[in-house]
Each structure stands twice: as C-alpha cells, then as structure tokens.
Write a protein that holds these residues in place. Structure first.
Motif, mmCIF file in Angstrom:
data_model
loop_
_atom_site.group_PDB
_atom_site.id
_atom_site.type_symbol
_atom_site.label_atom_id
_atom_site.label_comp_id
_atom_site.label_asym_id
_atom_site.label_seq_id
_atom_site.Cartn_x
_atom_site.Cartn_y
_atom_site.Cartn_z
ATOM 1 N N GLY A 136 -9.454 -8.908 4.214
ATOM 2 C CA GLY A 136 -8.358 -8.594 3.300
ATOM 3 C C GLY A 136 -7.272 -7.794 3.985
ATOM 4 N N ILE A 167 -11.812 -8.058 0.475
ATOM 5 C CA ILE A 167 -11.104 -8.821 -0.560
ATOM 6 C C ILE A 167 -11.711 -10.222 -0.595
ATOM 7 C CG2 ILE A 167 -8.862 -9.676 -1.363
ATOM 8 C CD1 ILE A 167 -9.182 -6.551 -1.179
ATOM 9 N N LEU A 171 -8.615 -13.482 -7.094
ATOM 10 C CA LEU A 171 -8.551 -12.274 -6.268
ATOM 11 C C LEU A 171 -9.561 -11.266 -6.790
ATOM 12 C CD1 LEU A 171 -4.782 -11.405 -5.638
ATOM 13 C CD2 LEU A 171 -6.501 -12.025 -3.933
ATOM 14 N N TRP A 226 -12.823 -8.175 -5.266
ATOM 15 C CA TRP A 226 -13.218 -7.277 -4.174
ATOM 16 C C TRP A 226 -14.719 -7.041 -4.215
ATOM 17 C CZ3 TRP A 226 -9.772 -6.277 -8.099
ATOM 18 C CH2 TRP A 226 -10.263 -5.559 -9.189
ATOM 19 N N GLN A 239 -2.272 -11.280 -1.904
ATOM 20 C CA GLN A 239 -2.869 -9.957 -1.640
ATOM 21 C C GLN A 239 -1.786 -8.891 -1.501
ATOM 22 O OE1 GLN A 239 -6.247 -9.579 1.145
ATOM 23 N NE2 GLN A 239 -5.912 -11.736 1.569
ATOM 24 N N ARG A 267 -6.450 -3.211 0.525
ATOM 25 C CA ARG A 267 -7.698 -2.441 0.525
ATOM 26 C C ARG A 267 -7.406 -0.958 0.292
ATOM 27 N NH1 ARG A 267 -10.463 -2.965 5.310
ATOM 28 N NH2 ARG A 267 -8.959 -4.268 6.367
#
Ligand SMILES: Cc1ncc(COP(=O)(O)O)c(C=O)c1O
Length: 454
Positions: free
Chosen positions: A142, A169, A305, A307, A334, A147
């Motif tokens: 990511g 990610i 999207l 995490w 992102q 992040r």
C-alpha cells in the motif's frame, strides 16, 4: 466445410478488415458456432474473389484477438470460449416489477449517498499534484501516505494499536482474510455459528476448514472455542454477523486469555448508534489479533479498498504474498482515500451517514415493533442490518422472499447455521428511507401472512 456468405464492399477498400469484421460479428452473435471449421484461405479467397492474402490477414487478425484458433494441419476453427450467444436475462418476476429497490446485501450501505463531489475533489487533487512516477506499480503493501493516515484513523476511531508498518492495504476484508489465512497456514479455523455463508468458500479456498463455535446473547462462546481444538478464530466482535450481538466485555477478556490467533472482521464497526463504538480487539492484543477492515460499508464496496493490521512479521509476510499474487491495490484510489482521510472528508461522511442510518434503523424497528410484535428484533445497536427472529413455526425462506419482493435486502439465516436455531432473517435498512419504513412493514406483514397483494 462451412459455406460463408460475406458481403464485401470493394469500393471501400480495406478488404481484410471488412472480412475480419464480418467474421467477428458472426462469431459474436452465434452464427458461427464454437468449434466450426472455417474454409481454407485459398478456398474462401476463391469464393469471395479476393486474393488469398486478404483472407490470411483477416484470419491472422482474428487468431490474435482470440476469436479463431489455427493449428498446423488442422485448419482454422472458431475458438471455444468467445462465441456463446448472450443469454437473455430472465424476465423480472411479476411481483417485483414495480417494487422499489432497497439494496442487494443486508450489510451494504446506501450507495446513493456516496460522497461523489468530495471524492472527486480528492481524485482531482491526486491527479493534479502527484508526479507521474507515483502512478507506477506501488508498494504491494500500500502507498505510505494511506498507511500513515489509516494508522492515525484506526488508533483514533477503533482504538487500534497500529503503526504504518503494521498495515497492509488490500482489496477489502475478504482479501485481507484470504491473505492472512494463506500466510498463517491455518488448517482448523473456528468461526461463529451462525456466520456469513458467503465466506465459507473463501475460507476453504484459503486452506482452512471451518470449525463452528456456538454464539449466544454475549457473542462467541469462548469455552466452546477452547474445546474446539482450532488454532485460530475468525469473528465479528463489534457486530456479529448475522445476529448483530456486540461481543460482551467478559467474552472479550476470555478471548484475549484464550491464547490462539484471532482474526477480527471489523466490517461495519463505524456504525454504532447509541453509544461510542467499542474499540477493536486488536488494540488489546496486537501480537495475536489480526484486524481486517474496509471502506465497503462506510463508502462503497465497489472501491475494493481495505486494510489488514497485523504484527510486523506477519504484515511483511502478507505484503510479500500480495506482491507475488497480484502486485497490489490501485494506486490512485489509495492516494485519494489518503487525501479524503487527511482533509476530514471521511469523518464528515461518517457523521452524516451515521445520523441518517440511525433514523432509518429507528423507523424500521418502530414499525416492526408496532406491526409485527410477534417478531423479535435483535442486533440493532450497530451496523446496517437487523436480525428478525420469527415465531417458532415461522418459515424463514418465505419471510426472506416476502422482504425481497418488497425490494429489501434480506436473507434467511438457516444457510448460515451449523446447528439448528430459531427461524430468523436478516434485513438491511441502509437504503430504506425512514418515511417508507412503516409502509414497507405493513406490506411485509400482508405478504408474510400469505394474503394477496393488489
Ligand atoms: C460480515 C462480513 N464480513 C466481510 C465482508 C466483506 O467485506 P469487503 O467488501 O470489505 O471484502 C462482508 C460483506 O458483505 C460481510 O458482510
């Protein structure tokens, strides 16, 4: 041998392209079926009164596009996969033709509320400020900016214990779970009974055999978990899917003491209506809890999207797996999410939607309590769905079908269970406007009682 009638306009020229277009069209609409052998180039050229080179060029073009296959000594055939004529979609069921549509999945948000303008502003900012090199393959874990922003957000809103190094990610909770299971090599994975049946294929594909553990009014039964022999557990502590139970403080403590690996599915944690959200388990035991979350319920599932927050060694193993499998998530989105978080757009959107969903939940719950008091409405503290426990002899398939016929996202709970339990359905309310709730429940009552609707 197939006899081909191909109209060519000699005045126009480009005969090879014309021939290729005609053949492509015939393959697409099924006039030339898969596997059909085409005439030899020499024969077709003679039939069409063109040079052989024209036919060879057209065939080569269609071979390159995948419409035809050509093998030495076997001739040229229509490829197997490309030509299936498109099936006409089934006609809509008559009783749903005029029904309004309130959504596909009980856990999905109201997509008409997607913050288009603000998202566009973030995308525009990204496109106008980032150097071209930023659009190269990114870090498979990511982009650092996202992040960084997410670590701050998860600490602040979910009481997570994360630094950017712990975050990967991914393309949503589903991918986060797949990658985590894959990297951990979990064989016996405890799951909540009941739990989302959509996830069963995902778990099996990641090599894990689901071991169902019962849930009650406090959430997962941790003693049963300890007795199950599973090495890891997957659960939805902030809002159990499907029952909507929030894992009780006692069970949270027991789970942390249990000592195995915990995969925390934080799919809809932002939506807690009557109190502050319960912090995530990961914040209590960051060495053993792997947290997966996404923007699927807060913004839109289509963004793909999400995490994973994991201990650093595991995070780097997940990052490596992601790099090897598919090189990472889309970079522009992102950066856009990072900008959206940084400028407060995400928080504002959540505040607004939480207020609106709360109104919708209240309207639906009130209407259900008033008009269908025999149904027990559960799991309303959080999330975007309610759990409706039917009377003992209730037919959950019929109840779910009745709700679906009204355009509501509804599912029977039976297929989610490993052990028998009271009949129940889940119903999503995110897209049901508050002013429609009473009417929808009135109609649901009529449909569930089997009466005719005029
Ligand atoms: C309980 C639960 N977990 C996970 C997911 C998958 O979410 P994502 O879109 O983040 O992959 C869903 C989606 O409906 C869900 O309901």
């Amino acid at each position: 041998m197939t006899d081909l009638h191909v109209p060519l306009d000699r005045q126009q020229g480009g005969l090879a392209a014309q021939l290729a277009a005609e053949l492509r069209g015939s393959i697409r609409d099924g006039r030339l079926a898969p596997g059909t052998r085409l005439p030899a180039s020499r024969d077709l050229a003679a039939d069409l009164a063109v040079s052989r080179g024209v036919v060879v060029e057209a065939y080569e073009q269609l071979v390159a596009e995948g419409f035809l296959v050509s093998r030495v000594g076997k001739g040229t055939h229509v490829a197997a996969a490309v030509s299936a004529p498109r099936q006409a979609p089934p006609p809509p069921r008559e009783d749903t033709v005029c029904a309004p549509f309130y959504g596909h999945r009980p856990t999905s948000p109201d997509l008409s509320g997607f913050p288009r303008e603000r998202w566009l502003a973030s995308v525009r900012h990204v496109l106008s400020t980032l150097p071209s090199d930023a659009f190269d393959y990114g870090d498979p874990g990511g982009v650092p900016e996202l992040r960084q922003e997410l670590a701050g957000y998860l600490k602040r809103v979910r009481a997570a214990s994360v630094r950017p190094e712990n975050l990967i990610i991914v393309g949503g909770v589903a991918q986060g779970l797949s990658l985590s299971l894959h990297v951990l090599g979990v064989e016996r994975l405890a799951i909540e009974d009941p739990s989302s049946s959509r996830q069963f294929p995902l778990l099996r594909r990641a090599g894990a055999t689901p071991v169902p553990v019962p849930c009650d009014d406090e959430g997962l039964d941790v003693k049963a978990l300890a007795a199950s022999g599973a090495e890891a557990v997957l659960l939805t502590p902030a809002h159990h899917y499907p029952t909507g139970v929030v894992l009780s403080p006692g069970r949270r403590a027991e789970l942390i003491e249990w000592g195995g690996i915990v995969l925390e599915d934080d799919y809809d944690a932002e939506f807690r209506f009557d109190r502050d959200p319960v912090g995530c388990l990961q914040g209590l035991a960051p060495d053993r809890v792997i947290l997966s979350g996404s923007v699927s319920k807060s913004l839109a599932p289509g963004l793909r999207l999400g995490w994973v927050a994991a201990p650093e060694d595991l995070a780097s193993a997940v990052r490596q797996a992601r790099g090897e499998l598919d090189l990472g998530s889309p970079v522009i989105e992102q950066y856009a999410l990072a900008h959206f978080l940084r400028t407060g757009g995400y928080d504002r959107h959540l505040r607004r939607t939480r207020r609106e969903y709360r109104r919708r939940r209240d309207a639906l719950v009130t209407a259900l309590n008033e008009q269908l008091p025999e149904i027990r409405v559960r799991g309303i503290e959080a999330g975007l769905h309610v759990y409706l426990e039917l009377p003992g002899d209730g037919d959950e398939a019929a109840a779910a079908a009745a709700a679906q016929a009204l355009g509501l996202a509804a599912e029977p709970v039976g297929p989610m269970r490993f052990r028998p339990g009271p009949p129940a359905i889940v119903v999503g309310f995110a897209r049901l406007p508050a002013h429609r709730a009473a009417g929808a429940v009135r109609e649901l009552k009529v449909r569930m009682s089997g009466q005719r609707i005029d």
